[in-house]
Design a protein around this motif. Structure first.
Motif, PDB file in Angstrom:
ATOM      1  N   VAL A   1      -3.182   1.026   0.755  1.00  0.00           N
ATOM      2  CA  VAL A   1      -2.029   0.538   0.193  1.00  0.00           C
ATOM      3  C   VAL A   1      -1.180   0.094   1.473  1.00  0.00           C
ATOM      4  O   VAL A   1      -0.381  -0.947   1.018  1.00  0.00           O
TER       5      VAL A   1
ATOM      6  N   SER B   1      -1.137  -4.331   0.641  1.00  0.00           N
ATOM      7  CA  SER B   1       0.134  -4.556  -0.284  1.00  0.00           C
ATOM      8  C   SER B   1       1.035  -5.952   0.465  1.00  0.00           C
ATOM      9  O   SER B   1       1.300  -5.780   1.362  1.00  0.00           O
TER      10      SER B   1
ATOM     11  N   GLU C   1       5.761  -4.980  -5.801  1.00  0.00           N
ATOM     12  CA  GLU C   1       5.305  -4.639  -7.018  1.00  0.00           C
ATOM     13  C   GLU C   1       3.767  -4.189  -6.868  1.00  0.00           C
ATOM     14  O   GLU C   1       3.196  -2.977  -7.306  1.00  0.00           O
ATOM     15  N   GLU C   2       2.888  -4.694  -5.711  1.00  0.00           N
ATOM     16  CA  GLU C   2       1.689  -4.665  -5.486  1.00  0.00           C
ATOM     17  C   GLU C   2       1.728  -3.093  -4.676  1.00  0.00           C
ATOM     18  O   GLU C   2       0.758  -2.064  -4.805  1.00  0.00           O
TER      19      GLU C   2
ATOM     20  N   GLU D   1       3.976  -0.612  -5.325  1.00  0.00           N
ATOM     21  CA  GLU D   1       4.349   0.427  -6.102  1.00  0.00           C
ATOM     22  C   GLU D   1       3.229   0.832  -7.103  1.00  0.00           C
ATOM     23  O   GLU D   1       2.742   1.985  -7.210  1.00  0.00           O
ATOM     24  N   TYR D   2       2.323  -0.243  -7.414  1.00  0.00           N
ATOM     25  CA  TYR D   2       1.124   0.143  -8.235  1.00  0.00           C
ATOM     26  C   TYR D   2       0.219   0.958  -7.432  1.00  0.00           C
ATOM     27  O   TYR D   2      -0.491   1.748  -8.005  1.00  0.00           O
ATOM     28  N   ALA D   3      -0.241   0.407  -6.244  1.00  0.00           N
ATOM     29  CA  ALA D   3      -1.490   0.849  -5.448  1.00  0.00           C
ATOM     30  C   ALA D   3      -0.740   2.274  -5.003  1.00  0.00           C
ATOM     31  O   ALA D   3      -1.571   3.382  -5.215  1.00  0.00           O
ATOM     32  N   TRP D   4       0.271   2.556  -4.745  1.00  0.00           N
ATOM     33  CA  TRP D   4       0.846   3.882  -4.392  1.00  0.00           C
ATOM     34  C   TRP D   4       0.696   4.803  -5.550  1.00  0.00           C
ATOM     35  O   TRP D   4       0.337   5.939  -5.444  1.00  0.00           O
ATOM     36  N   ASN D   5       1.273   4.513  -6.720  1.00  0.00           N
ATOM     37  CA  ASN D   5       1.291   5.460  -7.928  1.00  0.00           C
ATOM     38  C   ASN D   5      -0.138   5.646  -8.293  1.00  0.00           C
ATOM     39  O   ASN D   5      -0.443   6.817  -8.800  1.00  0.00           O
ATOM     40  N   SER D   6      -1.123   4.750  -8.348  1.00  0.00           N
ATOM     41  CA  SER D   6      -2.515   4.797  -8.815  1.00  0.00           C
ATOM     42  C   SER D   6      -2.908   5.888  -7.763  1.00  0.00           C
ATOM     43  O   SER D   6      -3.912   6.708  -8.344  1.00  0.00           O
TER      44      SER D   6
ATOM     45  N   GLU E   1      -1.324   9.409  -8.461  1.00  0.00           N
ATOM     46  CA  GLU E   1      -2.154   9.961  -9.931  1.00  0.00           C
ATOM     47  C   GLU E   1      -3.583  10.227  -9.919  1.00  0.00           C
ATOM     48  O   GLU E   1      -3.916  11.549 -10.458  1.00  0.00           O
TER      49      GLU E   1
ATOM     50  N   TYR F   1       7.262   7.942   0.849  1.00  0.00           N
ATOM     51  CA  TYR F   1       7.593   6.882  -0.206  1.00  0.00           C
ATOM     52  C   TYR F   1       8.930   6.547  -0.423  1.00  0.00           C
ATOM     53  O   TYR F   1       9.203   5.123  -0.396  1.00  0.00           O
TER      54      TYR F   1
END
Length: 328
Positions: free
Chosen positions: A280, A284, A288-289, A291-296, A299, A313
């Motif tokens: 991440v 990144s 946007e990249e 946010e997507y990688a971090w949230n993935s 999760e 974060y």
């Protein structure tokens, strides 16, 4: 500083002869200019009580002739005399009745005199020195040393050239008195680290950091850096905002990544978390990249309740390379 007066004094030295040549007071004496040797003239060479001379040079000339006649030489030796009227070493020898009665040698005496002279201060010197040390030494209520800062002219000159980014680090070492060693470090044109100041601090409370930052800033002629990089410390963050309100504050990425094994050492997904954070951080290329990688990652590893990661974060602009690069 006090005045130093030069005076000449007569001291005894051993005579020496080199076959055909004899030297008196560093002057070569030959047969044509030897001192008188007749009985009448010899009588005139013997010192007598009540003899008077017009000038000091006449005394020396008479004594030089006499000592040559009896077999030893003399020479003039410059002695340094202070405004207190105290002579150097030879007068001390005379006063005590010979070298054997002294407990020190001439070198010891001269070293002591030189030391005393160096310690003599002018009317304002002591006050200037005291004022200087009051700026770089922080004392507690019992007048014990609490914090110390140091920077010389080399550091100030280096900062004039490389004043854009400064790293402040207190994790280098701790000395025998449990005082952390704090470093202000910059980067020169060759991408080499260059020291810009240092200090030892007894603790890392807000008062200490504010004192250290202000002292360093004053030493650098109140020229604040464009950016400063520190560890992930909330207290230090507030202190930097107080002292360097217009300086960009960023966190050291190395310190953050170094904590990962400690923070997730017992997590079953440790390997994935470590590799995920690195991916991440370094891959990144846009908000946007990231946010997507971090949230993935959050999760997949069920890290929604991890306060440490949540804090990172929220402050991603302070340490993630892409954000730092675009917002410095």
């Amino acid at each position: 500083m006090s005045d130093i007066k030069e005076e000449n004094h007569i001291v005894l030295t051993e005579s020496f002869e080199d076959n055909e040549k004899t030297f008196v007071n560093n002057e070569e004496i030959t047969k044509d200019n030897e001192y008188p040797t007749s009985e009448e003239e010899e009588s005139d060479l013997v010192p007598k009580i009540g003899m008077k001379f017009n000038e000091e040079k006449d005394i020396f000339e008479f004594y030089k002739r006499y000592t040559y006649h009896v077999g030893f030489l003399v020479k003039r030796k410059s002695s340094r005399k202070g405004d207190d009227g105290v002579l150097s070493y030879n007068s001390t020898v005379v006063e005590v009745g010979g070298y054997e009665n002294l407990t020190f040698v001439e070198k010891d005496c001269r070293n002591y005199i030189d030391q005393v002279k160096r310690l003599r201060l002018g009317e304002r010197d002591a006050a200037v020195i005291q004022a200087y040390f009051s700026k770089i030494v922080d004392l507690n209520k019992d007048d014990r040393v609490k914090n110390v800062f140091w920077a010389d002219n080399r550091y100030r000159q280096a900062f004039k050239e490389f004043d854009d980014i400064v790293t402040f680090d207190t994790t280098y070492l701790t000395n025998r008195y449990d005082m952390s060693f704090a470093l202000f470090v910059g980067v020169n044109d060759h991408r080499q680290s260059t020291l810009l100041g240092c200090g030892t601090i007894s603790n890392e409370d807000p008062r200490t950091f504010v004192w250290l930052f202000r002292t360093w800033l004053e030493c650098m002629k109140d020229q604040a850096p464009v950016g400063i990089i520190t560890g992930q410390d909330r207290t230090m963050q507030n202190d930097i905002e107080i002292v360097f309100p217009n300086t960009n504050h960023r966190w050291c990425l190395w310190h953050i990544l170094k904590k990962l094994p400690e923070k997730f050492g017992n997590n079953s997904s440790k390997a994935y978390i470590l590799s995920g954070v690195h991916k991440v951080v370094y891959e990144s290329q846009s908000p946007e990249e990231f946010e997507y990688a971090w949230n993935s990652m959050i999760e997949k590893c069920a890290l929604h309740d991890n306060d440490w990661l949540f804090g990172l974060y929220k402050e991603s602009c302070r340490w993630v390379p892409w954000f730092v690069k675009t917002n410095f």
